[in-house]
Design an enzyme around this catalytic site. Structure first.
Site: not given
Length: 143
Positions: A46, A48-50, A55
């Site tokens: 999570c 780096g997403h985002f 998410i």
């Protein structure tokens, strides 16, 4: 009906942190696997997403379901790795975020030798987030 804790799952599941994505699992009287996993705030997937609006990636949702599916054959797992062989008809319906408690339901639908076929779903708070047909194989661990 025996509920397996995270530590008890390690007795038959080959996964370990940070990729062990099941906190608790059990089989009901009909052989359907049920499992839970709480998405932690610091999950590597999570970060780096985002950034700012984390998410859970769809592929991780599929992995959570896949690990839950192997509970249906828990007695056959020791000495084997559980490897994906297929992901079909996957649909994403709602987002999964840090802090969510994922609840999985997995039904074994067929078996052909070392191949297993399951229908799985992942829900949060009673809302369907992901569902699909997953298959995996039990492959002996090489020593």
């Amino acid at each position: 009906m025996k509920k397996y804790s995270r530590e008890e799952l390690k007795a038959f599941m080959p996964h370990r942190e940070p990729m062990l994505l099941v906190d608790e699992a059990w089989l009901d009287d009909e052989g359907i696997a049920h499992a839970t996993y709480k998405i932690r705030e610091d999950e590597f997937f999570c970060r780096g997403h985002f950034p700012g609006t984390p998410i859970v990636p769809g592929v991780i949702q599929c992995e959570i379901m896949a690990q839950s599916c192997v509970v249906t054959v828990k007695d056959e797992i020791p000495g084997n790795n559980t490897l994906y062989t297929g992901i079909n008809n996957v649909k994403f319906k709602n987002m999964v975020r840090p802090g969510d408690l994922c609840e999985m339901t997995c039904k074994l639908t067929d078996r052909k030798g070392p191949l297993f076929f399951c229908q799985a779903k992942l829900e949060v708070g009673g809302k369907l987030c992901c569902k699909g047909d997953l298959s995996f194989a039990l492959i002996p661990i090489e020593k």
